[in-house]
Design an enzyme around this catalytic site. Structure first.
Site, short mmCIF file in Angstrom:
data_model
loop_
_atom_site.label_atom_id
_atom_site.label_comp_id
_atom_site.label_asym_id
_atom_site.label_seq_id
_atom_site.Cartn_x
_atom_site.Cartn_y
_atom_site.Cartn_z
N GLY A 65 -7.93 -11.77 -6.61
CA GLY A 65 -6.71 -12.11 -7.34
C GLY A 65 -6.27 -10.99 -8.26
N GLU A 100 -16.15 -15.78 0.67
CA GLU A 100 -15.11 -16.57 0.00
C GLU A 100 -15.74 -17.76 -0.70
OE1 GLU A 100 -12.13 -18.64 -1.52
OE2 GLU A 100 -11.90 -16.59 -0.79
N HIS A 140 16.19 -15.37 25.63
CA HIS A 140 14.93 -15.26 26.38
C HIS A 140 14.84 -13.86 26.97
CE1 HIS A 140 11.66 -16.25 29.15
NE2 HIS A 140 12.36 -15.62 30.09
N ILE A 144 -4.87 -11.11 0.25
CA ILE A 144 -5.22 -9.68 0.27
C ILE A 144 -6.51 -9.44 1.04
CG2 ILE A 144 -5.83 -7.71 -1.18
CD1 ILE A 144 -4.00 -8.89 -3.34
N ALA A 203 -11.34 -8.59 -3.83
CA ALA A 203 -9.97 -9.11 -3.67
C ALA A 203 -9.93 -10.57 -4.11
CB ALA A 203 -9.53 -8.97 -2.21
#
Length: 295
Positions: free
Chosen positions: A94, A27, A266, A8, A92
């Site tokens: 969890g 983080e 292609h 997220i 964000a």
């Protein structure tokens, strides 16, 4: 400011960047998308930084303050204190099931931290009550919940299960898109499975060049002995569409040879699927030849 560099968090990071915002991600783990293939994490980090994002991994948030409408996020990284100001902070880190007051008085199934405990057939501790989706599953994905709903209906009706619930694609709607299914090479090796991997860089894909898309790749993981497809990791345009081809291969125990034999049109992104499997044998047309070992 986004606290959390999981699915997220990175999805909203690309969204806010596309709106012209300066984005900072904090983080706690050592990399973005810590549950994904390491190469995907590294590539996404480089792309976000190239677009101006500031990324702090291995960082722990201590507090958030609000002074005169200015938000400040205080965090520690490498034993150093940092403060970043932002107009808005998105948390964000969890989700948890919203099961509070879901059941009426006197009805209480066995639960674990808000999640309903189920048996393999999705039955709960309450007779004739089954649970599926986010309230019961550790994997919170809409397409898995739909498949589980079909499975429960078939179980109740006494029919044979039609969905393969063991093969669940994971999709991340960043730019470029990210998708995976099955085992990564590291996961296979951790299980003692000898594997071969093939990889195709999307910079050599005609459709990618036409669309002007960012760097990306498709990686396939196959059993070294049988050649059966075990997993795939994608980071490219339309990855969330292409992953279904690999999910089909894994579910039906197809080999690399069977996947490779398909003629794909292609110019399309799907041509890269063929070349990823061809790379297993060093036969991909648009991949630089592998170095031969010195004699």
């Amino acid at each position: 400011m986004i606290i959390g560099g999981g699915v997220i968090g990175v999805e909203f990071a690309t969204f806010y960047q596309n709106l012209g915002c300066n984005v900072t991600i904090v983080e706690a783990m050592d990399r973005l998308l810590p549950t994904m293939d390491r190469e995907i994490s590294q590539n996404l980090g480089m792309i976000l930084k190239k677009r101006g994002a500031s990324i702090h991994t291995g960082a722990m948030v201590q507090k958030v303050t609000n002074e005169d409408g200015v938000l400040s996020c205080h965090f520690v990284q490498n034993d150093q204190d940092h403060v970043v100001q932002a107009q808005g902070i998105l948390v964000a880190i969890g989700r948890r099931p919203n099961t509070q007051e879901l059941f009426g008085p006197g009805i209480s199934p066995k639960m674990d931290r808000g999640r309903i405990i189920t048996e393999p057939d999705f039955s709960t501790s309450i007779e004739n009550v089954w649970a599926i989706g986010d309230v019961a599953s550790s994997i919170q994905l809409a397409h898995l919940a739909s498949a589980q709903g079909i499975a429960v209906a078939e179980i109740i009706a006494g029919h044979k299960l039609s969905p393969d619930l063991s093969t669940v694609p994971a999709c991340i709607y960043t730019d470029p898109e990210i998708a995976s299914v099955g085992l990564s090479a590291d996961e296979a090796k951790a299980q003692g499975i000898s594997v071969q991997t093939g990889k195709f860089l999307m910079a050599a894909n005609g459709k990618t060049i036409i669309e002007g898309k960012d760097r990306g790749f498709i990686k396939v993981v196959c059993d070294a002995d049988s050649g059966v497809l075990l997993g795939a990791q994608l980071m490219c345009a339309r990855a969330t569409d292409l992953v279904s081809e690999f999910a089909n291969g894994i579910s039906n125990h197809l080999t690399a040879e069977q996947m490779r034999r398909v003629i794909r049109p292609h110019p399309t992104f799907s041509e890269a699927v063929t070349e990823a499997f061809e790379d297993l044998e060093g036969h991909a047309v648009h991949v630089a030849p592998r170095r031969r070992p010195a004699k």
